[in-house]
Design a protein around this motif. Structure first.
Motif, PDB file in Angstrom:
ATOM      1  N   PRO A  67       3.617  -0.542  -7.879  1.00 11.89           N
ATOM      2  CA  PRO A  67       3.355   0.586  -8.449  1.00 11.89           C
ATOM      3  C   PRO A  67       3.282  -0.066  -9.974  1.00 11.89           C
ATOM      4  N   TYR A  68       4.264  -0.742 -10.592  1.00  9.61           N
ATOM      5  CA  TYR A  68       3.967  -1.266 -12.113  1.00  9.61           C
ATOM      6  C   TYR A  68       2.009  -1.803 -11.809  1.00  9.61           C
ATOM      7  N   ILE A  69       2.037  -1.885 -10.957  1.00  9.12           N
ATOM      8  CA  ILE A  69       0.724  -2.537 -11.274  1.00  9.12           C
ATOM      9  C   ILE A  69      -0.697  -2.126 -11.141  1.00  9.12           C
ATOM     10  N   ILE A  70      -0.394  -1.334 -10.380  1.00 10.45           N
ATOM     11  CA  ILE A  70      -0.865  -0.246 -10.266  1.00 10.45           C
ATOM     12  C   ILE A  70      -1.428   0.920 -11.654  1.00 10.45           C
ATOM     13  N   ASP A  80       7.129   5.031 -12.537  1.00 11.67           N
ATOM     14  CA  ASP A  80       8.732   4.366 -12.330  1.00 11.67           C
ATOM     15  C   ASP A  80       8.761   5.021 -11.463  1.00 11.67           C
ATOM     16  N   TYR A  81       8.352   6.711 -10.857  1.00  7.87           N
ATOM     17  CA  TYR A  81       8.856   7.153 -10.099  1.00  7.87           C
ATOM     18  C   TYR A  81       8.551   6.989  -8.964  1.00  7.87           C
ATOM     19  N   ILE A  82       7.116   6.061  -8.402  1.00  8.96           N
ATOM     20  CA  ILE A  82       6.839   6.071  -7.095  1.00  8.96           C
ATOM     21  C   ILE A  82       7.641   4.422  -6.784  1.00  8.96           C
ATOM     22  N   ARG A  83       8.019   3.560  -7.666  1.00 11.08           N
ATOM     23  CA  ARG A  83       9.198   2.846  -7.474  1.00 11.08           C
ATOM     24  C   ARG A  83      10.162   2.622  -7.522  1.00 11.08           C
ATOM     25  N   SER A  84      10.967   4.017  -7.460  1.00 10.19           N
ATOM     26  CA  SER A  84      12.610   4.183  -6.464  1.00 10.19           C
ATOM     27  C   SER A  84      11.681   4.889  -5.905  1.00 10.19           C
ATOM     28  N   ARG A  85      11.103   5.177  -4.953  1.00 10.81           N
ATOM     29  CA  ARG A  85      11.041   5.817  -3.606  1.00 10.81           C
ATOM     30  C   ARG A  85      10.175   4.549  -2.726  1.00 10.81           C
ATOM     31  N   THR A  86       9.995   4.067  -3.418  1.00  8.45           N
ATOM     32  CA  THR A  86       9.325   2.562  -2.161  1.00  8.45           C
ATOM     33  C   THR A  86      10.708   1.897  -2.210  1.00  8.45           C
ATOM     34  N   TYR A  87      10.895   0.889  -3.265  1.00  5.66           N
ATOM     35  CA  TYR A  87      11.866  -0.129  -3.514  1.00  5.66           C
ATOM     36  C   TYR A  87      10.991  -0.738  -4.181  1.00  5.66           C
ATOM     37  N   SER A  88       9.516  -1.491  -4.385  1.00  9.09           N
ATOM     38  CA  SER A  88       8.591  -1.625  -4.537  1.00  9.09           C
ATOM     39  C   SER A  88       8.450  -2.450  -5.969  1.00  9.09           C
ATOM     40  N   MET A  91       0.677  -1.039   0.263  1.00  5.24           N
ATOM     41  CA  MET A  91       0.160  -0.371  -0.297  1.00  5.24           C
ATOM     42  C   MET A  91       0.415   0.832  -0.014  1.00  5.24           C
ATOM     43  N   ASN A  92       2.324   1.267  -0.270  1.00  4.35           N
ATOM     44  CA  ASN A  92       2.993   2.019   0.585  1.00  4.35           C
ATOM     45  C   ASN A  92       2.753   2.907  -1.000  1.00  4.35           C
ATOM     46  N   ALA A  93       2.661   2.478  -1.653  1.00  2.09           N
ATOM     47  CA  ALA A  93       2.460   2.882  -3.460  1.00  2.09           C
ATOM     48  C   ALA A  93       1.826   4.107  -3.708  1.00  2.09           C
ATOM     49  N   ILE A  94       0.334   3.677  -2.899  1.00  2.00           N
ATOM     50  CA  ILE A  94      -0.168   4.897  -2.963  1.00  2.00           C
ATOM     51  C   ILE A  94      -0.384   5.522  -1.645  1.00  2.00           C
ATOM     52  N   PHE A  95      -0.058   5.485  -0.544  1.00  2.00           N
ATOM     53  CA  PHE A  95       0.186   6.315   0.448  1.00  2.00           C
ATOM     54  C   PHE A  95       1.025   7.712   0.350  1.00  2.00           C
ATOM     55  N   GLY A  96       1.045   8.716   1.330  1.00  2.00           N
ATOM     56  CA  GLY A  96       1.258  10.143   0.815  1.00  2.00           C
ATOM     57  C   GLY A  96       0.415  10.892   0.049  1.00  2.00           C
ATOM     58  N   ASP A  97       1.854  11.399  -0.881  1.00  2.00           N
ATOM     59  CA  ASP A  97       1.292  11.997  -2.321  1.00  2.00           C
ATOM     60  C   ASP A  97       1.491  11.546  -3.205  1.00  2.00           C
ATOM     61  N   ARG A  98       2.195   9.629  -3.573  1.00  2.00           N
ATOM     62  CA  ARG A  98       1.869   8.880  -4.478  1.00  2.00           C
ATOM     63  C   ARG A  98       0.279   9.170  -5.197  1.00  2.00           C
TER      64      ARG A  98
END
Length: 234
Positions: A203-206, A191-199, A1-8
């Motif tokens: 991110p790509y699935i979303i 891709d940006y979110i992947r670089s911030r979450t290290y997952s 869920m880190n992929a959508i938390f914060g301002d992501r």
């Protein structure tokens, strides 16, 4: 869920809006240019020869033949080379020394590419219209241009609509290539979110699910339009 938390989630939203903006403008650009190219590829146009002595009409005929040859070259060139290569040439080669919005570069690159495919689809649609329709238009006093614009093209659009729909859906997905020129569309946002979450997975699935949502909505809208057009025939 880190992929959508914060301002992501906002990054996904902005990426989705950029994807829709580029796709819509590129579809309009590609459809207009592709329709012009389609007319220039029609046998009636490519085989036309002026045999009179009027120098202005001779010049016009020469220009028309040049445009017909250019249209064929354009379609062969664009369809015969990868979209990624075209995007890189337009961004780094043509606009490399000019300060220009990446969205505009994306619209131009995707529009130019789509026009080549739209041209062949529209040409097929025009050639599927019965020749009697052209004769009917001329018998009503329409010029060749008015007959094409008011009678032939609307019927051609109806028969070419399923293929155009496929082209538009393909164009929406192909805008992901614009991430190579640092345009923050849907794929680049993931891709940006992947670089911030290290997952790399979520991110790509979303991003993929959002592409799927857009194409499903577009398919349903065009399906409704097709049904309405079929009903108007009865």
């Amino acid at each position: 869920m880190n992929a959508i938390f914060g301002d992501r989630w906002l990054q996904y939203l902005n990426g989705l809006l950029v994807t829709l903006e580029v796709s819509l403008l590129a579809i309009i650009f590609g459809t207009l240019l592709g329709t012009i190219l389609a007319v220039l590829r029609l046998p009636e146009v490519t085989e036309y020869r002026y045999r009179g002595t009027d120098p202005f009409k001779k010049l016009g005929n020469w220009i028309l033949r040049f445009l017909c040859g250019f249209a064929k070259f354009y379609i062969d060139l664009i369809r015969g080379t990868p979209l990624l290569l075209q995007v890189l040439i337009i961004n780094f080669g043509i606009f490399g020394s000019i300060r220009i919005e990446k969205v505009i570069v994306g619209v131009i690159a995707c529009g130019i590419n789509s026009a080549a495919y739209v041209a062949e689809i529209v040409r097929g649609g025009i050639m599927s219209v019965d020749k009697g329709q052209t004769e009917a238009g001329r018998s009503l006093g329409f010029s060749g241009t008015k007959t094409m614009f008011w009678i032939i093209l609307p019927q051609a659009a109806k028969s070419a609509l399923p293929s155009l729909c496929n082209e538009f859906i393909a164009l929406i997905k192909e805008t992901s290539i614009l991430s190579y020129i640092a345009l923050t569309e849907l794929t680049k946002a993931g891709d940006y979110i992947r670089s911030r979450t290290y997952s790399a997975f979520t991110p790509y699935i979303i991003s993929g699910l959002l592409y799927l949502l857009v194409t499903i909505v577009l398919t349903k809208l065009i399906g409704k339009l097709e049904r309405r057009l079929r009903q108007s025939d009865h």
